[in-house]
Write an enzyme that holds these catalytic residues in place. Structure first.
Site, PDB file in Angstrom:
ATOM      1  N   ARG A 231       0.938  -1.047  -0.009  1.00 58.35           N
ATOM      2  CA  ARG A 231       0.083   0.012   0.072  1.00 58.35           C
ATOM      3  C   ARG A 231       0.796   1.349  -0.050  1.00 58.35           C
ATOM      4  NH1 ARG A 231      -2.396   0.261   4.837  1.00 58.35           N
ATOM      5  NH2 ARG A 231      -1.394  -1.789   5.653  1.00 58.35           N
TER       6      ARG A 231
ATOM      7  N   LYS B 117       5.237 -26.117  11.738  1.00 57.00           N
ATOM      8  CA  LYS B 117       5.037 -25.383  13.349  1.00 57.00           C
ATOM      9  C   LYS B 117       3.733 -24.272  13.196  1.00 57.00           C
ATOM     10  CE  LYS B 117       6.698 -20.981  12.551  1.00 57.00           C
ATOM     11  NZ  LYS B 117       6.263 -19.702  12.919  1.00 57.00           N
TER      12      LYS B 117
END
EC number: 1.1.1.94
Length: 333
Positions: A33, A191
């Site tokens: 952005r 994980k």
């Protein structure tokens, strides 16, 4: 002075850019952005992702990816894993020919079941030994606050791994090198899924025995899959395996753990996503890719399968627990 670019101004991309500046490099951070890049340059903060953290005045942000990577010796990529292929296809032609490409992403691509370094090699058309991976207990806010931490820089080319190690080493950020890219990437991807399971258990108000059991058995299924893929088993006992797993499964700063807690309290996937302002935990995106990869290699990953079923197949957290606890008895080894 080494010129470095970081593509992705989320929490980890911004934190790693700060590490690179603190290590003495000339760093440009690309933000998706334009208004975010403008705010970072004006305020030296990224309140959207690292609230309260002062960024170095030397860190330059831009919305232009071409300007970000121009003349860079090192290009680190820190975007959502499932968007890598699409974005890199746009950026590839502008990547400097000799730059080291560093993956900060932790995931398995849906459909192809490729690790992030494999996607980079394929889309950017570079040899595997030009791609390094940073993995380990990388909770972005703590690193941005300069809490002492260790991590792993993995690359098939040990000399290149050492070069990246030197470029990101600071008094608070201590990188170790490794040539086991498969093990380091797999530990980082799985994980996140195991952390979702730990969050679900926490949301159901179970205690430390439950969490320790999930973490340990989660490590076991990660190692089983890693062994089949050719990883070094020792990697899973290190920072990119156990270290990353413990941090992500236990810390309230872990988006995956926090997202899992919402699921454990009975929220739907959509409700949990809405409560986190539309930010989906990486483990939600990756659990299907990890499960697909495991099934392709005929490896049993019961926790990953259970998490995927909760996220996408209507399994309730209570049913997940029953499913895991009713599995047939067996030897630990």
């Amino acid at each position: 002075m080494t010129r470095a670019a970081v593509l992705g101004a989320g929490s980890w991309g911004t934190a790693f850019a700060k590490v690179l500046v603190d290590a003495g490099n000339d760093v440009t951070l690309w933000a998706r952005r334009d208004e975010l890049a403008t705010r970072i340059n004006a305020e030296h903060r990224n309140e959207d992702y690292l609230p309260g953290v002062e960024l170095p005045a030397e860190l330059v942000a831009t919305h232009d990816p071409v300007a970000a990577v121009r003349d860079a010796d090192l290009v680190a990529i820190a975007i959502p894993s499932q968007t890598l292929r699409e974005n890199l296809a746009v950026w590839a032609a502008d990547l400097p020919a000799d730059a080291t490409l560093v993956s900060l992403m932790k995931g398995v691509e849906l459909g192809s079941t490729k690790r992030m370094s494999e996607v980079i090699v394929e889309v950017a058309g570079v040899p595997a030994d030009r791609v390094a991976v940073v993995s380990g207990p990388n909770l972005a806010l703590e690193i941005a606050q300069r809490h002492p931490t260790a991590t792993v820089v993995a690359c098939a080319d040990d000399t290149r791994a050492i070069e990246v190690q030197k470029l990101c080493g600071t008094p608070y950020f201590r990188p170790y090198t490794n040539t086991d890219v498969i093990g380091c990437e797999l530990g980082g991807a799985v994980k996140n899924v195991i952390a979702l399971a730990c969050g679900i258990a926490q949301g159901m108000r179970f205690g430390d025995n439950t969490l320790a059991s999930i973490i340990t058995r989660g490590l076991a299924e990660t190692a089983r899959l890693g062994e089949r893929l050719g990883a070094d088993p020792v990697t899973f006992a290190g920072l990119a395996g156990l270290g990353d797993l413990v941090a992500t499964c236990n810390s309230p700063l872990s988006r995956n753990r926090s997202f899992g807690e919402r699921l454990g309290r009975g929220e739907s996937l959509d409700q949990a996503q809405e409560a986190t302002h539309g930010q989906v935990a990486e483990g939600v995106k990756s659990c299907r890719g990890v499960l697909e990869l495991a099934r392709h290699h005929d490896i049993d990953v019961p926790i990953t399968a259970a998490v995927e079923a909760v996220c996408f197949r209507g399994l309730t957290p209570a049913q997940m627990l029953e499913l895991l606890m009713s599995r047939s008895m067996k030897s630990e080894s």
